[in-house]
Design a protein around this motif. Structure first.
Motif, short mmCIF file in Angstrom:
data_model
loop_
_atom_site.label_atom_id
_atom_site.label_comp_id
_atom_site.label_asym_id
_atom_site.label_seq_id
_atom_site.Cartn_x
_atom_site.Cartn_y
_atom_site.Cartn_z
N HIS A 103 0.87 -1.18 0.00
CA HIS A 103 0.00 0.00 0.00
C HIS A 103 0.90 1.23 0.00
O HIS A 103 1.11 1.86 1.03
N PRO A 104 1.51 1.57 -1.15
CA PRO A 104 2.55 2.61 -1.19
C PRO A 104 2.09 3.95 -0.63
O PRO A 104 1.12 4.54 -1.10
N GLY A 105 2.78 4.43 0.41
CA GLY A 105 2.49 5.73 0.98
C GLY A 105 1.13 5.85 1.64
O GLY A 105 0.62 6.96 1.82
N MET A 106 0.52 4.72 2.03
CA MET A 106 -0.85 4.74 2.50
C MET A 106 -0.96 4.26 3.94
O MET A 106 -0.16 3.45 4.41
N PRO B 242 2.40 3.92 6.27
CA PRO B 242 3.30 3.88 5.12
C PRO B 242 4.60 3.13 5.39
O PRO B 242 5.25 2.68 4.44
N ASN C 134 3.10 -2.41 6.11
CA ASN C 134 2.54 -1.91 4.85
C ASN C 134 2.31 -3.02 3.84
O ASN C 134 1.49 -2.87 2.93
N TYR D 188 -5.92 3.92 -3.44
CA TYR D 188 -5.01 3.57 -4.54
C TYR D 188 -5.22 4.55 -5.70
O TYR D 188 -6.36 4.93 -6.01
N ARG E 87 0.48 5.36 -6.38
CA ARG E 87 -0.11 4.46 -5.39
C ARG E 87 -0.79 3.30 -6.10
O ARG E 87 -2.01 3.15 -6.09
N CYS F 114 -0.97 -0.99 -6.65
CA CYS F 114 -0.78 -2.20 -5.85
C CYS F 114 0.23 -3.12 -6.52
O CYS F 114 0.17 -3.36 -7.72
#
Length: 246
Positions: free
Chosen positions: A104-107, A166, A170, A191, A197, A199
Protein backbone atom coordinates in the motif's frame (compact mmCIF):
# COMPACT_ATOMS: atom_id res chain seq x y z
CA UNK A 1 -31.49 -7.70 15.22
CA UNK A 2 -29.56 -4.69 13.94
CA UNK A 3 -28.79 -2.09 16.54
CA UNK A 4 -30.72 1.18 16.51
CA UNK A 5 -27.55 3.24 16.10
CA UNK A 6 -26.16 1.30 13.13
CA UNK A 7 -26.66 4.12 10.61
CA UNK A 8 -25.09 6.72 12.85
CA UNK A 9 -22.18 4.42 13.65
CA UNK A 10 -20.98 3.82 10.09
CA UNK A 11 -21.68 7.46 9.27
CA UNK A 12 -19.56 8.49 12.28
CA UNK A 13 -16.77 6.16 11.15
CA UNK A 14 -16.73 7.82 7.72
CA UNK A 15 -16.78 11.32 9.16
CA UNK A 16 -13.98 10.50 11.57
CA UNK A 17 -11.95 8.96 8.73
CA UNK A 18 -12.37 12.19 6.75
CA UNK A 19 -11.18 14.25 9.74
CA UNK A 20 -8.30 11.89 10.48
CA UNK A 21 -6.83 11.57 7.00
CA UNK A 22 -7.47 15.13 5.85
CA UNK A 23 -4.24 16.12 7.65
CA UNK A 24 -2.14 12.96 8.22
CA UNK A 25 0.92 15.09 9.01
CA UNK A 26 -0.90 17.40 11.40
CA UNK A 27 -0.35 17.57 15.16
CA UNK A 28 -3.74 16.01 15.94
CA UNK A 29 -3.29 12.99 13.67
CA UNK A 30 -2.45 10.55 16.46
CA UNK A 31 -5.46 11.58 18.53
CA UNK A 32 -7.78 11.47 15.52
CA UNK A 33 -6.45 8.07 14.48
CA UNK A 34 -7.07 6.70 17.97
CA UNK A 35 -10.66 7.97 17.88
CA UNK A 36 -11.18 6.36 14.47
CA UNK A 37 -9.77 3.09 15.78
CA UNK A 38 -12.20 3.19 18.70
CA UNK A 39 -15.18 3.75 16.40
CA UNK A 40 -14.08 1.07 13.96
CA UNK A 41 -13.73 -1.41 16.81
CA UNK A 42 -17.44 -1.02 17.54
CA UNK A 43 -18.61 -1.99 14.03
CA UNK A 44 -20.29 -5.38 13.65
CA UNK A 45 -21.65 -7.22 10.61
CA UNK A 46 -25.26 -6.36 11.48
CA UNK A 47 -24.41 -2.65 11.41
CA UNK A 48 -23.81 -3.02 7.67
CA UNK A 49 -26.73 -5.41 7.12
CA UNK A 50 -24.30 -8.24 6.45
CA UNK A 51 -25.25 -11.83 7.22
CA UNK A 52 -22.31 -14.24 7.73
CA UNK A 53 -22.20 -16.61 4.79
CA UNK A 54 -21.88 -20.35 4.95
CA UNK A 55 -19.70 -22.49 2.67
CA UNK A 56 -19.92 -21.56 -0.99
CA UNK A 57 -22.86 -23.03 -2.84
CA UNK A 58 -20.35 -24.01 -5.53
CA UNK A 59 -18.29 -26.16 -3.16
CA UNK A 60 -18.48 -29.29 -5.26
CA UNK A 61 -15.86 -28.81 -7.92
CA UNK A 62 -14.34 -31.64 -9.88
CA UNK A 63 -10.68 -32.25 -9.25
CA UNK A 64 -10.68 -30.85 -5.73
CA UNK A 65 -10.04 -27.24 -6.78
CA UNK A 66 -11.17 -24.22 -4.80
CA UNK A 67 -14.97 -23.92 -4.50
CA UNK A 68 -15.06 -20.72 -6.57
CA UNK A 69 -12.97 -22.07 -9.47
CA UNK A 70 -14.58 -20.99 -12.73
CA UNK A 71 -17.79 -19.95 -10.93
CA UNK A 72 -17.48 -16.89 -8.69
CA UNK A 73 -14.53 -14.72 -7.63
CA UNK A 74 -12.69 -15.80 -4.47
CA UNK A 75 -12.97 -12.23 -3.12
CA UNK A 76 -15.68 -9.59 -3.56
CA UNK A 77 -15.71 -5.90 -2.68
CA UNK A 78 -18.62 -3.74 -1.53
CA UNK A 79 -17.90 -0.05 -2.10
CA UNK A 80 -19.20 2.26 0.64
CA UNK A 81 -17.60 5.65 -0.04
CA UNK A 82 -14.47 7.36 -1.36
CA UNK A 83 -12.97 10.83 -1.15
CA UNK A 84 -9.56 12.18 -2.17
CA UNK A 85 -8.26 11.35 1.30
CA UNK A 86 -9.67 7.87 1.97
CA UNK A 87 -11.78 4.99 0.66
CA UNK A 88 -13.97 2.61 2.65
CA UNK A 89 -15.58 -0.68 1.73
CA UNK A 90 -16.09 -4.31 2.70
CA UNK A 91 -14.07 -7.26 1.41
CA UNK A 92 -15.74 -10.68 1.45
CA UNK A 93 -13.51 -13.75 1.26
CA UNK A 94 -14.92 -17.13 0.43
CA UNK A 95 -13.78 -20.18 2.34
CA UNK A 96 -10.11 -20.86 1.58
CA UNK A 97 -9.63 -17.56 -0.25
CA UNK A 98 -6.46 -15.50 0.04
CA UNK A 99 -5.64 -11.89 -0.81
CA UNK A 100 -1.99 -12.40 -1.83
CA UNK A 101 0.92 -10.51 -0.30
CA UNK A 102 0.67 -6.91 -1.55
CA UNK A 103 1.66 -3.38 -0.61
CA UNK A 104 0.00 0.00 0.00
CA UNK A 105 2.55 2.61 -1.19
CA UNK A 106 2.49 5.73 0.98
CA UNK A 107 -0.85 4.74 2.50
CA UNK A 108 -2.41 4.23 5.92
CA UNK A 109 -4.93 1.46 6.41
CA UNK A 110 -7.34 -0.02 8.93
CA UNK A 111 -9.02 -3.42 8.78
CA UNK A 112 -11.82 -4.65 11.05
CA UNK A 113 -13.10 -8.24 10.82
CA UNK A 114 -16.90 -8.40 10.61
CA UNK A 115 -17.33 -12.18 10.59
CA UNK A 116 -15.15 -15.27 10.26
CA UNK A 117 -11.46 -15.58 11.00
CA UNK A 118 -8.58 -14.04 9.07
CA UNK A 119 -4.89 -14.89 9.27
CA UNK A 120 -2.94 -11.73 8.47
CA UNK A 121 0.80 -11.77 7.78
CA UNK A 122 2.41 -8.31 8.02
CA UNK A 123 5.79 -7.13 6.73
CA UNK A 124 7.84 -3.93 6.48
CA UNK A 125 10.12 -3.01 3.61
CA UNK A 126 13.81 -2.65 4.47
CA UNK A 127 16.75 -1.06 2.73
CA UNK A 128 18.51 -3.68 0.63
CA UNK A 129 21.86 -1.91 1.07
CA UNK A 130 22.47 -3.35 4.54
CA UNK A 131 21.43 -6.91 3.71
CA UNK A 132 23.32 -9.59 5.61
CA UNK A 133 23.21 -11.93 2.61
CA UNK A 134 22.31 -11.64 -1.07
CA UNK A 135 18.80 -12.68 -2.07
CA UNK A 136 18.24 -16.29 -3.13
CA UNK A 137 17.65 -16.84 -6.85
CA UNK A 138 14.15 -15.97 -8.06
CA UNK A 139 13.28 -18.11 -11.04
CA UNK A 140 11.45 -15.96 -13.55
CA UNK A 141 10.74 -13.34 -10.92
CA UNK A 142 10.78 -9.57 -10.92
CA UNK A 143 12.66 -7.15 -8.66
CA UNK A 144 13.69 -8.40 -5.21
CA UNK A 145 12.70 -6.59 -2.03
CA UNK A 146 14.19 -6.99 1.42
CA UNK A 147 11.58 -7.03 4.18
CA UNK A 148 11.04 -7.63 7.86
CA UNK A 149 8.40 -10.32 8.43
CA UNK A 150 6.87 -8.81 11.56
CA UNK A 151 3.85 -10.89 12.48
CA UNK A 152 1.33 -13.55 11.55
CA UNK A 153 -1.84 -13.33 13.62
CA UNK A 154 -5.45 -14.47 13.63
CA UNK A 155 -8.18 -11.81 13.71
CA UNK A 156 -11.87 -12.30 14.54
CA UNK A 157 -14.76 -9.87 15.16
CA UNK A 158 -13.58 -9.70 18.78
CA UNK A 159 -10.11 -8.48 17.72
CA UNK A 160 -9.16 -4.80 17.55
CA UNK A 161 -8.60 -3.36 14.07
CA UNK A 162 -5.42 -4.28 12.22
CA UNK A 163 -3.51 -1.08 11.40
CA UNK A 164 -0.92 -0.30 8.76
CA UNK A 165 1.06 2.84 8.02
CA UNK A 166 3.30 3.88 5.12
CA UNK A 167 6.28 2.35 6.98
CA UNK A 168 4.84 -0.29 9.35
CA UNK A 169 2.96 -3.46 8.30
CA UNK A 170 2.54 -1.91 4.85
CA UNK A 171 2.80 -5.28 3.12
CA UNK A 172 0.35 -7.95 4.14
CA UNK A 173 -1.33 -11.17 3.09
CA UNK A 174 -4.87 -12.01 4.19
CA UNK A 175 -6.22 -15.57 4.37
CA UNK A 176 -9.72 -16.73 5.29
CA UNK A 177 -9.37 -19.48 7.92
CA UNK A 178 -11.93 -22.25 8.46
CA UNK A 179 -14.70 -20.68 6.41
CA UNK A 180 -15.81 -17.43 4.78
CA UNK A 181 -14.86 -14.08 6.30
CA UNK A 182 -15.49 -10.38 5.77
CA UNK A 183 -13.76 -7.20 6.88
CA UNK A 184 -14.35 -3.46 6.76
CA UNK A 185 -11.41 -1.76 5.06
CA UNK A 186 -10.24 1.86 5.14
CA UNK A 187 -7.32 3.01 2.96
CA UNK A 188 -5.92 6.53 3.10
CA UNK A 189 -5.37 7.87 0.57
CA UNK A 190 -7.00 5.47 -1.92
CA UNK A 191 -5.01 3.57 -4.54
CA UNK A 192 -4.19 5.85 -7.48
CA UNK A 193 -1.64 4.62 -10.05
CA UNK A 194 -1.34 8.11 -11.56
CA UNK A 195 0.01 9.37 -8.24
CA UNK A 196 2.34 6.43 -7.53
CA UNK A 197 -0.11 4.46 -5.39
CA UNK A 198 -0.48 1.27 -7.40
CA UNK A 199 -0.78 -2.20 -5.85
CA UNK A 200 2.20 -4.55 -6.22
CA UNK A 201 2.17 -8.27 -5.45
CA UNK A 202 5.00 -10.30 -3.92
CA UNK A 203 5.96 -13.79 -2.86
CA UNK A 204 8.50 -15.02 -0.34
CA UNK A 205 11.74 -16.35 -1.76
CA UNK A 206 12.11 -18.83 1.05
CA UNK A 207 10.00 -21.13 3.15
CA UNK A 208 10.34 -23.35 6.23
CA UNK A 209 11.68 -26.87 5.70
CA UNK A 210 8.98 -29.46 5.12
CA UNK A 211 7.51 -30.70 8.38
CA UNK A 212 9.25 -28.04 10.47
CA UNK A 213 7.78 -25.26 12.55
CA UNK A 214 7.81 -21.84 10.82
CA UNK A 215 10.83 -19.74 11.81
CA UNK A 216 10.30 -17.34 14.68
CA UNK A 217 9.14 -13.80 13.98
CA UNK A 218 10.18 -11.12 13.41
CA UNK A 219 12.81 -12.12 10.86
CA UNK A 220 14.32 -10.70 7.69
CA UNK A 221 13.13 -12.17 4.40
CA UNK A 222 13.49 -11.56 0.69
CA UNK A 223 10.47 -11.02 -1.52
CA UNK A 224 10.14 -11.00 -5.29
CA UNK A 225 7.61 -8.85 -7.13
CA UNK A 226 5.16 -10.93 -9.16
CA UNK A 227 2.17 -10.34 -11.42
CA UNK A 228 -1.26 -10.74 -9.89
CA UNK A 229 -1.89 -14.46 -9.38
CA UNK A 230 -4.06 -16.12 -12.01
CA UNK A 231 -6.30 -17.67 -9.35
CA UNK A 232 -6.94 -14.36 -7.56
CA UNK A 233 -9.40 -11.74 -8.70
CA UNK A 234 -11.90 -9.49 -7.00
CA UNK A 235 -15.53 -9.13 -8.00
CA UNK A 236 -18.04 -6.50 -6.98
CA UNK A 237 -21.23 -6.71 -4.93
CA UNK A 238 -23.75 -4.06 -3.91
CA UNK A 239 -23.36 -2.65 -0.42
CA UNK A 240 -26.55 -3.39 1.58
CA UNK A 241 -25.87 -1.22 4.61
CA UNK A 242 -26.81 2.31 5.68
CA UNK A 243 -25.95 5.06 3.23
CA UNK A 244 -22.91 7.19 4.04
CA UNK A 245 -23.03 10.89 3.13
CA UNK A 246 -19.88 13.06 3.20
Amino acid sequence: MPRDNMASLIQRVARQARITFRSPAGPAFGENLHRLQQLLDEVRAEDLHLVPRGPSAAAAVAGGGPPWAGVVPPVSYMHICETESFSMGVFLLRSGACIPLHDHPGMNGMLKVLYGTLRIACMDTLSSGAAAAPPPPAAGGGPCLRALFRSRQHYTPASPPCLLSPHTDNLHQIDAVDGPAAFLDILAPPYDPQHGRDCHYYRLLEGPPAGAEPPALPREVWLVETPQAADFWCGGEPYPGPRVCL
